[in-house]
Scaffold this motif. Structure first.
Motif, mmCIF file in Angstrom:
data_model
loop_
_atom_site.group_PDB
_atom_site.id
_atom_site.type_symbol
_atom_site.label_atom_id
_atom_site.label_comp_id
_atom_site.label_asym_id
_atom_site.label_seq_id
_atom_site.Cartn_x
_atom_site.Cartn_y
_atom_site.Cartn_z
ATOM 1 N N ALA A 49 0.933 -1.362 -0.083
ATOM 2 C CA ALA A 49 -0.050 -0.088 -0.001
ATOM 3 C C ALA A 49 0.836 1.245 -0.057
ATOM 4 O O ALA A 49 1.922 0.914 0.195
ATOM 5 C CB ALA A 49 -0.858 0.138 1.239
ATOM 6 N N GLU A 98 -2.765 5.111 2.772
ATOM 7 C CA GLU A 98 -4.088 4.394 2.237
ATOM 8 C C GLU A 98 -4.857 3.825 3.695
ATOM 9 O O GLU A 98 -4.121 3.337 4.486
ATOM 10 C CB GLU A 98 -3.664 3.252 1.140
ATOM 11 C CG GLU A 98 -3.374 3.994 0.013
ATOM 12 C CD GLU A 98 -3.111 2.705 -1.054
ATOM 13 O OE1 GLU A 98 -2.673 3.208 -2.218
ATOM 14 O OE2 GLU A 98 -3.363 1.647 -0.611
ATOM 15 N N ILE A 154 -5.962 0.159 5.089
ATOM 16 C CA ILE A 154 -5.660 -1.169 4.825
ATOM 17 C C ILE A 154 -6.668 -2.192 5.754
ATOM 18 O O ILE A 154 -7.016 -1.705 6.887
ATOM 19 C CB ILE A 154 -4.322 -1.324 5.428
ATOM 20 C CG1 ILE A 154 -3.418 -0.743 4.418
ATOM 21 C CG2 ILE A 154 -4.206 -2.780 5.312
ATOM 22 C CD1 ILE A 154 -1.898 -0.438 4.992
ATOM 23 N N VAL A 172 4.286 -0.813 3.431
ATOM 24 C CA VAL A 172 3.816 0.553 3.104
ATOM 25 C C VAL A 172 4.859 1.358 2.716
ATOM 26 O O VAL A 172 5.871 1.594 3.222
ATOM 27 C CB VAL A 172 3.015 1.206 4.369
ATOM 28 C CG1 VAL A 172 2.456 2.607 3.964
ATOM 29 C CG2 VAL A 172 2.096 0.210 5.040
#
Lengths: 113, 109
Positions: free
Chosen positions: B13, B17, B19, B107
């Motif tokens: 991601a 974002e 998740i 991430v």
């Protein structure tokens, strides 16, 4: 409390040697668990104790593995003789009343060559 | 068949974002745990829940006992959230944890 303390953090040993892993649970916790983590199988239970008494050792792979808890503040997991397939990270965890939050040690990374 | 199934297995991601990681289980449980493991690191308990929803900072965990399903949500994700997230259950029949295979989260900035 310093949390669950495991020693050693890393162990490299030759096949056939005896290996002893150590764990000090959080003071006051009455359950202690030994888990093993491998890439292939993930995390698996080996054995757990309640008030120093082994309750479930169905996850202990073979007679080469043994675990003891002589008192409320110390447990050992012994492998004798060790084999390369025993290479894994071994975690000790403790909890209060069994169903409480589990607190894990930092693990012992065992490599058997 | 593992009693605890997680999805996805891997997740990438971008920072910021939202998740979601899912966990399904097939046995009666007394509690469900969400754990976090950083590379080469120990395992940290994030949540233990047996019903409803719990929130801690940017992390939210929910469980639906009837559907035998739990989700872990991370809002406003950050690179430091990169880790393996493991779902585990304490079955009715005992106190040891049964673990899912974990979800590896990355991430990126």
């Amino acid at each position: 409390d310093a949390g669950v303390i495991q020693s050693p953090r890393h162990e490299v040993t030759e096949m056939g040697q005896e290996v002893t892993l150590r764990c000090k649970p959080i003071s006051g916790h009455d359950y202690l668990f030994w888990y093993r983590q491998t890439m292939m199988r993930g995390l698996e239970l080996l054995i757990y104790f309640n008030n120093n008494v082994p309750i479930d050792d169905s996850g202990m792979p073979e007679d080469r593995f043994s675990a003891k808890m002589p008192n409320a503040s110390f447990s050992t997991l012994k492998i004798q003789p060790s084999e390369p397939r025993d290479s894994a990270v071994y975690f000790c965890a403790s909890s209060l009343l069994g169903v409480g939050e589990a607190f894990f040690g930092q693990g012992t990374r065992l490599t058997v060559v | 068949k593992n009693e605890v199934e997680q999805s996805p297995q891997n997740l990438t991601a971008q920072e910021g974002e939202f998740i979601t990681i899912n966990c399904s289980y097939s046995v009666g449980i007394s509690a469900l745990h969400w754990l976090q493991q950083h590379p080469g690191g120990g395992i940290v308990s994030l949540f233990m829940l047996s019903s409803g929803k719990k929130k801690h900072g940017r992390l939210i965990a929910t469980i639906n006992i009837q559907e035998k399903h739990s989700s872990l949500h991370i809002t406003a994700s950050h690179p430091r959230d990169s880790a393996v997230y493991i779902c585990a259950v304490s079955a009715d029949s005992g106190y040891a944890l049964n673990f899912g295979k974990g979800t590896s989260l990355l991430v990126t900035p």
